[in-house]
Design an enzyme around this catalytic site. Sequence first.
Site, PDB file in Angstrom:
ATOM      1  CG  ASP A   1      -2.115   0.901   1.054  1.00 37.33           C
ATOM      2  OD1 ASP A   1      -3.127   0.709   1.757  1.00 37.33           O
ATOM      3  OD2 ASP A   1      -2.046   1.789   0.176  1.00 37.33           O
TER       4      ASP A   1
HETATM    5  C1  GLC Z   1      -4.348   4.397  -0.061  1.00 39.80           C
HETATM    6  C2  GLC Z   1      -5.211   3.186   0.123  1.00 39.80           C
HETATM    7  C3  GLC Z   1      -5.109   2.205  -1.018  1.00 39.80           C
HETATM    8  C4  GLC Z   1      -4.868   2.962  -2.310  1.00 39.80           C
HETATM    9  C5  GLC Z   1      -3.486   3.564  -2.218  1.00 39.80           C
HETATM   10  C6  GLC Z   1      -3.175   4.435  -3.432  1.00 39.80           C
HETATM   11  O1  GLC Z   1      -3.816   4.831   1.163  1.00 39.80           O
HETATM   12  O2  GLC Z   1      -5.079   2.458   1.348  1.00 39.80           O
HETATM   13  O3  GLC Z   1      -6.316   1.448  -1.054  1.00 39.80           O
HETATM   14  O4  GLC Z   1      -4.968   2.089  -3.425  1.00 39.80           O
HETATM   15  O5  GLC Z   1      -3.300   4.319  -1.022  1.00 39.80           O
HETATM   16  O6  GLC Z   1      -4.020   5.553  -3.436  1.00 39.80           O
END
Ligand code: GLC
Length: 754
Positions: free
Chosen positions: A226
């Site tokens: 993430d």
């Molecule tokens: C965010 C989310 C994730 C997302 C990523 C990119 O914090 O937790 O679901 O795809 O960052 O935006």
Amino acid sequence: MTTHDPASLSTAQQAAVGSGADFWSTKQVGDVPSLVLTDGPHGVRRQVGATDHLGLAGSEPATCFPPAVGLGQSWDTDLAAKVGTALGLESRALGVDVLLGPGINIKRDPRCGRNFEYYSEDPHLSGTLAASWVRGLQETGVGASLKHFAANNTEYDRMRSSSDIAPRPLREIYLRAFQHVVQKAQPWTVMCSYNRVNGVYASENHWLLTEVLRDEWGFDGVVVSDWGAVSNRVKAVAAGLDLEMPGAGGVTDAQVVAAVEEGELEAAVVARAAARMLALAAKAEAGRAVRVAAFDAEAHHDLARQVAAHCVVLLKNEPVEGRAVLPLEEGRSLAVIGEFAQSPRYQGGGSSHVNPTRVDLPLEEIRALAADSEVTYAAGFTTDGSGDAAALRDEAVRAAAAADTAVVLLGLAAHQESEGFDRDHIELPTEQLRLLAAVVRAQPRTVVVLSHGGVLRLADVDHQAAAVLDGALLGQAGGGALADVLFGRVNPSGRLTETVPVRIEDTPAYLDFPGEHGHVAYGEGLFVGYRWYDARSMEATYPFGHGLSYTSFAYSGLELTAGAQGITASVTVTNTGQRAGREVVQFYVTRPGSAVVRPPQELKGHTVVALAAGTAERVSVLIERQDLAYWDVRADRWIVEGGGYDVRAAASSRDIRATATVEVEGDGLILPLTLDSTLGEVMAAPGAAEILGALMPMPAAAADSDVLGVDMARMMASIPVGRLLSFAAGAVTAADLEKLLGDLNAARATAAGS
Ligand code: GLC
């Protein structure tokens, strides 16, 4: 498909491909192309200017389909696949190689701010819908990113908190949907979550990312972090993480190279991660080669409206003075009340936020279908606390009293729930409840339409309104979809994917949420959602799987057949009403007399059937053998228990229409007897009593329960046999016992083999 040979890359280059070039793309290294990854699960959030992972900066226009909370209520895997395909076409048109979805974390507690982005409290429903979404997406040559792996069930302290979960709930509830999607749909990537799992960051969790995901489940794609989830890149690569996002400007690449040079990290591990990235690049290049036209925004909006209409749940529909309230009758006057009619709430806040190609306004769409009916409007309340609440309420009451029926749109505004924080309660805003009470007093023919991402306490709404529609979040075409359902152009077939509790204190995780000082204890264990309410025989305002229709259905002829694949359940469903409709047939399984603790029933199969009035169809569902298994913590593997299984064909978890029983052959788990095995376990082995009796004659008094007036056998059954040596005064040795146990194990193995 182009192939890239990781051996052609230096260690530095191999490290470089494993970390982003910038916020949304990977580095181009040698002939390995840069890939674009971006959100999200219900719409493409393609940023070409400022970038962020919280949905703050803008993005290119794209279709906003119903978020998972809405799509989940359709229970329809075919619809999920269609949405996946449409998102794939839009991703390709916007130059995206991997779309960051679906989100399938279990809705453990209704207060979780991100529940709008997840499907259900149940792993079977989450997994089957997500697998279809992934297949639909990936057939367009765009990869999915199954997220957030794993146990990201609260937003509070999400980047540090440890989800502390016992092995069975971890396997049977929180990992189960991920396992289903990985094994049934082969997502190109899996996104590891921010949080720790039992104390170890997901990004550094070798057990999770390698032993379970790859070695057990056979995942062969890329594990991407993430955004900002990597706290130690070297540990992450060693654990099985292949791609760190966003890019760290080369800093962590250098750390990886240094770790290899210093012998802290094996070069082969880095090469393996790079190889997976090169394989992903090859898939993306093949996908790009499949030409797709610029997506048809109007066609996708129409699809979004069709999908959204099947996501609406009819929670209640009581006649008033003998006259049905829903569907609305053309020609009858209507008062539409609530700010959401003009400013609809149709998606959630945070990284999944989409810049829609257009947005249907419920009031406009209702007026478009109302033909010559008079439709008045009153705001009734404001979501930002501005205005004169009493005056707004009085105006709404006057409108409601003057009309034949009132449609009141209630729910949560965007600032009341979002990624990044959890709710403190599950109440509707007070001013909305006051408005409803006033309107109902003036107009008993009141319909409530709800827009929300997380579950709400609805007892007051249920007691007052004659009809209730749960729209959850329906995407950009939700306004049109609601109008279609209100006027009966679409017969609602949505079903709840999350229990609506009578009060927050009844919920499973109430005392263990959102966690404290870096830990959240999953104290409710297996008993999440309906599993909890069923086990404790608790009422819910609306149970899991609940949803009504403008028609009615009858079930008959439930038959079960057990085979090597599992249990095939067949049942005939008849539309006994006056209009066409769709029924979501649910199959719940119970294992009476199980040797392990189990929820009273568990959803293990479902199907959606469309039926014209007066027609019937026999539907069959395979309940896979693996879905009957429980996780045995002694054997550390899935075990299917032998014996009778009850299968219930149901219209909801609390509306069981038919039950039948079938025998299933078990896995025959034989655990070796050891000195730690209890006397009871040893005595259960054939012939053990005689052998043990000869070796260690029990004192007559001890053998005779009457002497002490207690059940001696039960009292002694839980003693590990090795401890009996303490009472044998040396007359028997551990070697004697171990020989005895060895003989018993051999005898049982022989018997099992026979
Ligand atoms: C965010 C989310 C994730 C997302 C990523 C990119 O914090 O937790 O679901 O795809 O960052 O935006």
